[in-house]
Scaffold this active site. Structure first.
Site, short mmCIF file in Angstrom:
data_model
loop_
_atom_site.label_atom_id
_atom_site.label_comp_id
_atom_site.label_asym_id
_atom_site.label_seq_id
_atom_site.Cartn_x
_atom_site.Cartn_y
_atom_site.Cartn_z
N ASP A 1 0.97 -1.03 0.07
CA ASP A 1 -0.04 -0.12 -0.01
C ASP A 1 0.98 1.09 -0.14
O ASP A 1 1.90 1.23 0.38
CB ASP A 1 -0.93 0.07 1.16
CG ASP A 1 -1.84 -1.05 1.26
OD1 ASP A 1 -2.31 -1.59 -0.02
OD2 ASP A 1 -2.51 -1.39 2.08
N LYS A 2 0.11 2.35 -0.64
CA LYS A 2 0.96 3.69 -0.43
C LYS A 2 1.54 3.86 0.84
O LYS A 2 2.79 4.29 0.99
CB LYS A 2 0.18 4.58 -0.95
CG LYS A 2 0.85 6.32 -1.12
CD LYS A 2 -0.19 7.27 -1.70
CE LYS A 2 0.28 8.57 -1.67
NZ LYS A 2 -0.78 9.68 -2.01
#
Length: 251
Positions: free
Chosen positions: A114-115
């Site tokens: 995930d970012k």
């Protein structure tokens, strides 16, 4: 047995278009099918088709850029910092993972983060290798250090370890190894790749994730490899990683 390079194999026979794109390091076969269906692949000037056969004599373009069979397998160990998006194209992303790595060979990532998550990502030009590492049925281990907002209880650890039913996905996660490190921190080893799995599992068990850091993929450890810094190593056996030391970590 020594792995036959993509260029030698292409000289001897044709192969399906998705497999050709994977062998060129564009992406995995599954992602290649998506590119083809979106019309982003052409063969000799015509739109590519799923199931189409090609060889190294054909002119294959992805979004206007020609791809060709790679000469040797390259794998990079990358410590992804928070804020970097695991995507090759995203108009809304401030930083793409492919923009962070300046390397002369086209590479793609094996396994997203995930970012807002950090840690180990492998970048490679071998789509088949990505497929082998990330396929859930192979049960390759991935280890994470997770910090949550609430105190970790024995009940939380037990629930996570035996597998969690995720209502929104209608699946139960596999059993996993989990170990409490601090009052709000634990390590967990997963063998599947459900989207946002750790966050979903923690939520189902009554807790909320503050941070996630991936520290190992199979026998490749992040070690003290600093963020953004990239170390290159070559896979010298097909789908088999040998114990090789590199600065800041261990392969």
């Amino acid at each position: 047995m020594e792995k036959e390079t993509g260029s030698k194999k292409a000289d001897k026979e044709t192969m399906r278009l998705n497999r050709f794109l994977a062998s060129c390091g564009v992406c995995s076969r599954r992602e290649a099918d998506k590119l083809i269906l979106r019309g982003e692949v052409t063969v000799n000037g015509a739109p590519g088709e799923t199931g189409q056969s090609v060889s190294d004599r054909d002119i294959v373009l992805v979004n206007g850029d020609r791809v060709s069979a790679k000469r040797e397998t390259v794998v990079l160990a990358y410590h992804k910092p928070a804020g970097v998006t695991c995507s090759e194209r995203d108009a809304h992303a401030e930083k793409l993972i492919t923009d962070m790595i300046d390397y002369p060979v086209r590479l793609t990532y094996a396994g997203r983060l995930d970012k807002d998550s950090t840690g180990l990502i492998l970048m490679t030009n071998d789509g088949d290798l990505i497929e082998a590492m990330m396929k859930g049925s192979h049960r390759h281990e991935k280890e994470y250090i997770v910090t949550v907002k609430h105190e970790i209880t024995p009940e939380f650890l037990e629930s996570m370890a035996r597998g969690v039913y995720l209502k929104d996905l209608h699946i139960k996660t596999r059993k996993c190894r989990i170990r409490k490190l601090e009052s709000k921190m634990f390590s967990v080893v997963l063998t599947q790749g459900v989207n946002r799995q750790i966050k979903r599992m923690c939520k189902a068990c009554g807790n909320t994730v503050s941070s996630i850091k991936r520290v190992r993929i199979m026998n490749i450890e992040l070690g003290d490899l600093p963020e953004v810094y990239v170390v290159c190593f070559v896979v010298i056996m097909h789908f088999c990683f040998l114990p090789v030391q590199f600065p800041g970590g261990k392969l």
